[in-house]
Design a protein around this motif. Structure first.
Motif, PDB file in Angstrom:
ATOM      1  N   GLU A 123       0.835  -1.197   0.000  1.00  0.00           N
ATOM      2  CA  GLU A 123       0.000   0.000   0.000  1.00  0.00           C
ATOM      3  C   GLU A 123       0.872   1.250   0.000  1.00  0.00           C
ATOM      4  O   GLU A 123       1.926   1.299   0.638  1.00  0.00           O
ATOM      5  CB  GLU A 123      -0.920   0.007   1.220  1.00  0.00           C
ATOM      6  N   ALA A 141      -5.005   6.277  -0.363  1.00  0.00           N
ATOM      7  CA  ALA A 141      -4.217   5.090  -0.059  1.00  0.00           C
ATOM      8  C   ALA A 141      -4.521   4.046  -1.128  1.00  0.00           C
ATOM      9  O   ALA A 141      -5.686   3.710  -1.359  1.00  0.00           O
ATOM     10  CB  ALA A 141      -4.563   4.565   1.324  1.00  0.00           C
ATOM     11  N   ILE A 143      -3.646   0.222  -2.778  1.00  0.00           N
ATOM     12  CA  ILE A 143      -3.016  -1.090  -2.730  1.00  0.00           C
ATOM     13  C   ILE A 143      -2.574  -1.412  -4.151  1.00  0.00           C
ATOM     14  O   ILE A 143      -3.396  -1.587  -5.046  1.00  0.00           O
ATOM     15  CB  ILE A 143      -3.978  -2.160  -2.196  1.00  0.00           C
TER      16      ILE A 143
END
Length: 232
Positions: A123, A141, A143
Motif C-alpha cells: 500500500e 491510499a 493497494i
C-alpha cells in the motif's frame, strides 16, 4: 514575507526559511526517529542562518500529510505551538504536492507525476499531478497491483517516485509508460515553503486550534502480544 516551513511526514525532519519565495536556509535530517529530538534545533539554526529571529516570521507552514502518523503529529504540534507562542498564522501544504514540485520543473510537459509514500506492505499514499501541478487524481491510499493507475498508464507516461515507488516496480515496471525515477525524492520543507508563498498570498490560513494532520488512514497500533498461560 518570511515563512518557516516544517516537514516531518516521513523518516527524519526538514525545515526551511523563505523570504517572499526565495530560499534563505534549509536543513534536512533523515535519521530514524529524529523528528522530535532534532526539530527544535534545526528550526533555530535555520532561522539564525536566515539572518532572522522567530519574531521576524510572518507565518509558519507545515506539511499536513499524508505520511507517518507519529511524524505528522510531531510536525503539526510543533507548528501549532509556534503559531500560538508567536501569534502567527498557520499554512498547511499537502506532502505529495510538495514532493511533486521537486520533480515537475525538470521534466517535459506531456508527463504525469505520481509521488508515493510507503504505507506498509503493498500500500502507498499517492496522488497524480499534471505538468502544471494540477491534481489529476486525488490523494488516496492505494493497494498496488498490476491494474493500479491503468487508466493513466494507458494514455501516456507516468513518472513514479518517492519511497513508495520502489515496491511498485515489480508489478508496474513492465508497463512501457511507467517511469521510475532513480533519484531519492523525499518530502522536503524547501518545496513546502515554496508552495506556502502562494498560500500566504491567497490568505489560505487554517484554524490553529482545530487543524489536525491529514493522516488519510486511522492509526492502527500493533496487536498486543499474547501472554503465555501458566499452568495452575
Amino acid at each position: 514575507m518570511k515563512i518557516l516551513s516544517i516537514d516531518t511526514s516521513t523518516r527524519g525532519c526538514s525545515v526551511a526559511v523563505h523570504d517572499s519565495g526565495a530560499l534563505l536556509a534549509s536543513y534536512d535530517l533523515f535519521a530514524d526517529k529524529s523528528s522530535s529530538a532534532m526539530l527544535t534545533s534545526l528550526m533555530e539554526s535555520a532561522v539564525k542562518h536566515a539572518g532572522a529571529t522567530l519574531a521576524d516570521l510572518d507565518a509558519i507552514a507545515v506539511a499536513k500529510g499524508p505520511g507517518s502518523y507519529t511524524g505528522l503529529r510531531v510536525g503539526v504540534s510543533t507548528a501549532k505551538g509556534l503559531c500560538y507562542a508567536l501569534d502567527k498564522p498557520l499554512l498547511v501544504i499537502n506532502t505529495l504536492e510538495a514532493m511533486a514540485w521537486q520533480v515537475i520543473p525538470f521534466h517535459s510537459s506531456d508527463l504525469l507525476f505520481c509521488p508515493m509514500i510507503d504505507a506498509r506492505r503493498m500500500e502507498v499514499y499517492a496522488s497524480i499531478f499534471d505538468a502544471e501541478g494540477k491534481v489529476v487524481s486525488p490523494t488516496e491510499a492505494v493497494i498496488v497491483d498490476e491494474n493500479s493507475f491503468h487508466s493513466f498508464l494507458a494514455n501516456g507516461k507516468v513518472v513514479f517516485f518517492g519511497d513508495g515507488a520502489s515496491k511498485c516496480i515489480k508489478v508496474l515496471g513492465q508497463n512501457k509508460n511507467a517511469v521510475f525515477l532513480k533519484a531519492d525524492i523525499r518530502p522536503s520543507a524547501m518545496t513546502v515553503g515554496a508552495l506556502a508563498k502562494d498560500a500566504y498570498a491567497a490568505g489560505n490560513f487554517v484554524n490553529v486550534a482545530s487543524f489536525e494532520p491529514y493522516y488519510l488512514k486511522d492509526f492502527m497500533s500493533p496487536p498486543a502480544k499474547k501472554q503465555p498461560v501458566s499452568a495452575s
